[in-house]
Scaffold this active site. Structure first.
Site, mmCIF file in Angstrom:
data_model
loop_
_atom_site.group_PDB
_atom_site.id
_atom_site.type_symbol
_atom_site.label_atom_id
_atom_site.label_comp_id
_atom_site.label_asym_id
_atom_site.label_seq_id
_atom_site.Cartn_x
_atom_site.Cartn_y
_atom_site.Cartn_z
ATOM 1 C CD GLU A 196 7.429 -2.450 8.001
ATOM 2 O OE1 GLU A 196 6.809 -1.793 7.135
ATOM 3 O OE2 GLU A 196 7.518 -3.687 7.957
ATOM 4 C CE1 TYR A 238 2.104 -2.359 7.075
ATOM 5 C CE2 TYR A 238 3.742 -0.610 6.972
ATOM 6 C CZ TYR A 238 3.406 -1.945 6.858
ATOM 7 O OH TYR A 238 4.364 -2.868 6.574
ATOM 8 C CG ASP A 297 1.251 -3.582 3.249
ATOM 9 O OD1 ASP A 297 0.333 -4.416 3.099
ATOM 10 O OD2 ASP A 297 2.418 -3.807 2.906
ATOM 11 C CB CYS A 322 -2.131 -11.377 -4.251
ATOM 12 S SG CYS A 322 -3.833 -10.838 -4.501
ATOM 13 C CB CYS A 381 -4.781 -17.042 -9.467
ATOM 14 S SG CYS A 381 -5.281 -15.306 -9.437
ATOM 15 C CB CYS A 422 -2.803 -17.813 -4.700
ATOM 16 S SG CYS A 422 -3.440 -16.969 -3.236
ATOM 17 C CB CYS A 436 -9.560 -15.986 -4.140
ATOM 18 S SG CYS A 436 -9.386 -14.340 -4.848
#
Length: 345
Positions: free
Chosen positions: A37, A118, A136, A188, A195, A198, A204
DNA sequence: AACCCGGGGCA
DNA sequence: TGCCCAGGGTT
């Protein structure tokens, strides 16, 4: 919807455990999650992965890293950028080693160097299965589109944070966090979101409007100023003079080549040279930092004195041993290889 | 809240 | 070659 998509599409990354193992109650090594991370802050998976593997092999546990020499860690980090992360990495490893392990709460984690909201959320969720959000840039983008959020970033951050936090599931926070991050990275995406693939398309609002790529809305950015300066390659029988930079400030704690200060107005030729010498102009190096772009005039001279002499300060490094330089200095040193071979970073 | 920190990918 | 991306620390 997201959960099913995650089970089928989760990225297989070196610091992760798979969804199946996680469902059986397995947890990743907090050290591995933390290391990854920190590296992934402002850095893509593709670029960070080789560094992660190098670090985890060389320093397999947090106590190994805590005992490492600062210079070795800084050199191993060279090329990743944002070198304050490497300094905080070491500080954090030493604190955690003293504590006997990582704290398992957001509050405890956030108190450590280099761990902000985060990373604290990500570690709590991924390593300790706590019901915490890890927000994030990927997650912000996904939700900015889902909600067609018109408030420009970074102003919209706090609002989104409240919404995302309210949606974290009790039992599967890690899957929620990794699922959102993978969705942001694979589907995304910033420019051309896919899309039709997704799992959240029916929810959305940006997709419904027909313009998902216009989100997230950003505040206008300020133009970057230009700076210039000089860099000096002092050579002596196949060696180059390098110096350790101050611990704080730009490229702090990294190895570099001597030079002038970098100013907005061009300084006189050879200003800031480590010694008076017969400097030969070797070319310009251009480099763009976060908040300014730099033109560096590179000069070279072969020194006639002794390497051990007190006339110059810094360390003489044989060409083949040069490593651990930030990219801007690596570019400058590369100008030398037009006459003599320098290969490795 | 505003500003200080790199470097790589991509058009 | 210029634009885009994006967490944490400091003040």
């Amino acid at each position: 919807m997201l959960y099913a998509w995650y089970l089928a599409n989760a990225r297989d990354l070196p610091w992760r455990i798979g969804p199946a193992d996680r469902a059986r109650g397995a947890r990743p090594d907090p050290y591995a999650v933390w290391l990854s991370e920190i590296m992934l802050q402002q850095t893509t998976v593709m670029h960070a992965a080789p560094y992660y593997l190098k670090f985890i092999q060389r320093w397999p546990s947090v106590s190994d890293l805590a005992e490492a020499d600062d210079a070795d860690v800084m050199a191993a980090w060279a090329g990743l950028g944002y070198y304050a992360r490497a300094r905080n990495l070491l500080k954090c490893a030493r604190q955690v080693s003293d504590l006997g392990g990582f704290p398992d709460t957001v509050k405890g984690l956030k108190a450590l160097p280099g761990i902000g909201p985060y990373t604290a959320g990500a570690l709590a969720a991924l390593a300790f299965n706590r019901s915490e959000a890890a927000i994030d840039g990927n997650v912000e983008r996904v939700f900015a589109r889902l909600l067609a959020e018109t408030t420009p970033f970074p102003k919209a951050k706090s609002k989104l944070s409240i919404i995302v936090s309210s949606l974290v599931p009790e039992k599967t926070p890690a899957e929620f966090a990794e699922g959102l991050m993978d969705l942001g990275a694979m589907i995304c995406t910033p420019k051309q979101p896919n899309c039709p693939a997704c799992p959240l398309i029916s929810l959305c609002q940006a997709y419904r409007q027909g313009d998902p790529q216009t989100y997230p809305v950003k505040a206008p950015k300020t133009p970057k100023p230009e700076r210039s300066g000089h860099a000096f390659l002092l050579t002596h029988q196949g060696h180059l003079l390098l110096e350790r930079r101050a611990q704080t400030g730009l490229l702090g704690g990294m190895l570099g080549v001597p030079g002038s200060t970098w100013t907005e107005q061009a300084s006189a030729d050879c200003e800031g040279a480590p010694i008076g010498a017969d400097w030969t102009y070797r070319g310009d190096v251009r480099h763009v930092f976060t908040h300014f772009s730099l033109v560096l005039k590179v000069w070279q001279a072969e020194w006639s004195g002794q390497r051990g002499s007190a006339n110059v300060h810094g360390e003489w490094v044989a060409y083949e041993d040069i490593s651990g330089l930030p990219t801007v200095f690596f570019k400058a040193v590369k100008l030398l290889s037009q006459t003599s071979p320098i290969s490795e970073r």
